[in-house]
Design an enzyme around this catalytic site. Structure first.
Site, short mmCIF file in Angstrom:
data_model
loop_
_atom_site.label_atom_id
_atom_site.label_comp_id
_atom_site.label_asym_id
_atom_site.label_seq_id
_atom_site.Cartn_x
_atom_site.Cartn_y
_atom_site.Cartn_z
N ASP A 29 0.72 -1.25 -0.04
CA ASP A 29 -0.12 -0.13 -0.09
C ASP A 29 0.94 1.10 0.06
O ASP A 29 1.62 1.59 1.10
CB ASP A 29 -0.85 0.14 1.29
N TYR A 33 3.35 9.48 -0.75
CA TYR A 33 4.54 9.08 0.32
C TYR A 33 5.82 9.07 -0.31
O TYR A 33 6.75 8.71 0.08
CB TYR A 33 4.19 7.33 0.61
N LYS A 79 -2.59 5.90 -4.30
CA LYS A 79 -3.62 6.95 -4.01
C LYS A 79 -3.30 8.13 -4.67
O LYS A 79 -2.28 8.73 -4.75
CB LYS A 79 -3.68 7.00 -2.54
N HIS A 85 -7.51 9.52 -2.01
CA HIS A 85 -6.96 9.55 -0.40
C HIS A 85 -7.79 10.05 0.36
O HIS A 85 -7.90 9.47 1.53
CB HIS A 85 -5.26 10.33 -0.66
P1 NDP Z 1 0.85 1.77 11.82
O1 NDP Z 1 -0.26 1.60 12.90
O2 NDP Z 1 0.98 0.67 10.85
O3 NDP Z 1 2.04 1.77 12.56
C1 NDP Z 1 3.30 2.14 12.18
C2 NDP Z 1 4.31 2.21 13.31
O4 NDP Z 1 4.40 1.26 14.09
C3 NDP Z 1 5.49 2.67 12.69
O5 NDP Z 1 6.34 3.77 13.70
C4 NDP Z 1 6.69 1.29 13.01
O6 NDP Z 1 7.69 1.59 13.04
C5 NDP Z 1 5.92 0.73 14.48
N1 NDP Z 1 5.72 -0.53 14.30
C6 NDP Z 1 5.42 -1.43 13.09
N2 NDP Z 1 5.35 -2.80 13.65
C7 NDP Z 1 5.53 -2.73 15.13
C8 NDP Z 1 5.85 -3.90 16.03
N3 NDP Z 1 5.75 -5.20 15.77
N4 NDP Z 1 5.86 -3.45 17.42
C9 NDP Z 1 6.17 -1.91 17.47
N5 NDP Z 1 6.16 -1.27 16.50
C10 NDP Z 1 5.93 -1.41 15.38
O7 NDP Z 1 0.68 3.14 11.18
P2 NDP Z 1 0.58 3.88 9.70
O8 NDP Z 1 -0.10 5.13 9.88
O9 NDP Z 1 1.89 3.50 8.97
O10 NDP Z 1 -0.57 2.76 8.88
C11 NDP Z 1 -0.27 1.73 8.28
C12 NDP Z 1 -0.41 1.96 6.68
O11 NDP Z 1 -1.73 2.47 6.39
C13 NDP Z 1 0.54 3.32 6.24
O12 NDP Z 1 2.08 3.00 5.93
C14 NDP Z 1 -0.20 3.60 4.76
O13 NDP Z 1 0.23 2.62 3.80
C15 NDP Z 1 -1.56 3.52 5.36
N6 NDP Z 1 -2.15 4.89 5.69
C16 NDP Z 1 -2.90 5.38 4.94
C17 NDP Z 1 -3.62 6.45 5.29
C18 NDP Z 1 -4.81 7.14 4.53
O14 NDP Z 1 -5.03 8.24 4.76
N7 NDP Z 1 -5.13 6.38 3.56
C19 NDP Z 1 -3.43 7.35 6.46
C20 NDP Z 1 -2.05 6.49 7.49
C21 NDP Z 1 -1.71 5.32 6.86
P3 NDP Z 1 8.94 0.76 12.23
O15 NDP Z 1 8.88 0.88 10.89
O16 NDP Z 1 10.26 1.48 12.84
O17 NDP Z 1 8.97 -0.67 12.66
#
Ligand code: NDP
Length: 275
Positions: free
Chosen positions: A49, A54, A79, A112
Site C-alpha cells: 500500500d 508517500y 492513491k 486519498h
Molecule cells: P501503523 O499503525 O501501521 O504503525 C506504524 C508504526 O508502528 C511505525 O512507527 C512502525 O515503526 C511501528 N511498528 C510496526 N510494527 C511494529 C511492531 N511489531 N512493534 C512495535 N512497533 C511497530 O501506522 P501507519 O499510519 O503507517 O498505517 C499503516 C499504513 O496504512 C501506512 O503505512 C499507509 O500505507 C496506510 N495509511 C493510509 C492512510 C490514509 O489516509 N489512507 C493514513 C495513514 C496510513 P518501524 O517502521 O520502525 O517498525
C-alpha cells in the site's frame, strides 16, 4: 477462524485482494522503501500500500520488479493526493503514479481524502481509469458514511474498498457495518495506532496469554473483523513479526475485550470534519 497469509477476499467487481499487506507511509524513499518491500515480499506479503503523497512509488515498483515474483501475484495500491482532485488532474495524477511505479497496471487506485466539492468529479475520472483497464479496482479512503451516501447518489460505480483508520482503539463499528451492507470492503490503516497503544494493560495481558506481541494481537483483531490490514514497518524483524499472526485465533471473549478498548482514538486526521 482459519486464516493464511495468502488469503484473499473478493471485491465487489470480482477481483481478489489479499487480506494482509504492508503499508509504506513514512518509509523513506530510496533504499529504506526498497528494502521494506523486499523483506515483506520475502516473508509472504502480497499486498503493498503506497500513495503519491508517500514519495516512494518508484521504490515500491523497483522492489516488485527485482523480486521476480510474477506481477499478477502482487497487489499494488496507490492513491490520488488532495492537490490532484478534479477530472483532468486526476487522470494525469494516475498516469504519473503508473509511470513512477513503472508497472503495467495498478490493482487498486484510491481517492486519498474526500476533498470538498471536487470529490465527485474526481470519481468520474476514476470510472474512466477503471474502464481503461490500467487499474483493476477503484476505491476511496477516509470516507465517512455521509461521504459514501453522497457519492452513491452521484454514481452507479460502487467503490470496491474504503480505507480508513481502524484499530481496537478506533473500532468504527457503524462504518464497518454500513460498508458491509453496501458491499464495500473496509481496509484498516494505522492498525497499530502507530505504536502508541502497545503498552495498554488489557492488550498486554491478552498478548501474554497467546504468547504474542501486542502488535500481533492488534493486527489479528482487524483480520478477525474481516477487514483488510496493512501494518507499516521499515524494520525487517518487525515486518516478520507483523506477519506471524496466522497460527492462532483470538477467542470471541478476547475479541469482545479488544472491541471494548475503543474510545475513538485517532492518530490521523478526523475526516468527519470534511463537508
Ligand atoms: P501503523 O499503525 O501501521 O504503525 C506504524 C508504526 O508502528 C511505525 O512507527 C512502525 O515503526 C511501528 N511498528 C510496526 N510494527 C511494529 C511492531 N511489531 N512493534 C512495535 N512497533 C511497530 O501506522 P501507519 O499510519 O503507517 O498505517 C499503516 C499504513 O496504512 C501506512 O503505512 C499507509 O500505507 C496506510 N495509511 C493510509 C492512510 C490514509 O489516509 N489512507 C493514513 C495513514 C496510513 P518501524 O517502521 O520502525 O517498525
Amino acid at each position: 477462524m482459519q486464516l493464511k497469509i495468502s488469503d484473499k477476499i473478493k471485491l465487489n467487481n470480482s477481483i481478489d485482494m489479499p487480506l494482509f499487506g504492508l503499508g509504506v507511509y513514512l518509509t523513506e524513499p530510496g533504499k529504506e522503501a526498497q528494502n521494506a518491500v523486499r523483506y515483506a515480499l520475502e516473508t509472504g506479503y502480497r499486498l503493498i500500500d503506497t500513495a503519491a503523497m508517500y514519495k516512494n512509488e518508484e521504490d515500491v515498483g523497483t522492489a516488485i520488479r527485482q523480486s521476480k515474483i510474477p506481477r499478477e501475484e502482487i497487489f499494488v495500491t496507490t492513491k490520488l493526493w488532495n492537490d490532484d482532485h478534479g477530472y483532468d488532474k486526476a487522470l494525469k495524477a494516475f498516469d504519473k503514479s503508473l509511470t513512477k511505479l513503472n508497472i503495467d497496471y495498478i490493482d487498486l487506485y484510491l481517492i486519498h481524502w474526500p476533498v470538498s466539492e471536487k470529490r465527485n468529479e474526481t470519481w468520474k475520472a476514476f470510472e474512466k481509469i477503471l474502464e481503461s483497464g490500467k487499474c483493476r479496482a477503484i476505491g476511496i479512503s477516509n470516507y465517512t458514511i455521509n461521504h459514501i451516501e453522497e457519492l452513491m447518489t452521484n454514481t452507479e460505480t460502487i467503490p470496491a474498498v474504503n480505507q480508513v483508520e481502524f484499530s481496537p482503539f478506533l473500532y468504527q463499528k457503524d462504518l464497518l457495518e454500513f460498508c458491509h451492507s453496501k458491499n464495500i470492503q473496509l481496509e484498516a490503516y494505522s492498525p497499530l495506532s502507530r505504536g502508541r497503544k502497545l503498552d495498554n494493560p488489557t492488550l498486554v495481558a491478552i498478548a501474554e496469554r497467546y504468547s504474542k506481541t501486542p502488535a500481533q494481537i492488534m493486527i489479528r483483531w482487524v483480520l478477525q473483523h474481516k477487514v483488510i490490514v496493512i501494518p507499516k514497518s521499515a524494520n525487517e524483524k518487525r515486518i516478520k513479526e507483523n506477519a506471524d499472526i496466522f497460527d492462532f485465533n483470538l477467542s470471541e471473549e478476547d475479541m469482545n475485550n479488544l472491541d471494548s478498548l475503543n474510545y475513538n482514538f485517532r492518530v490521523a486526521w478526523d475526516p468527519s470534519k470534511i463537508v
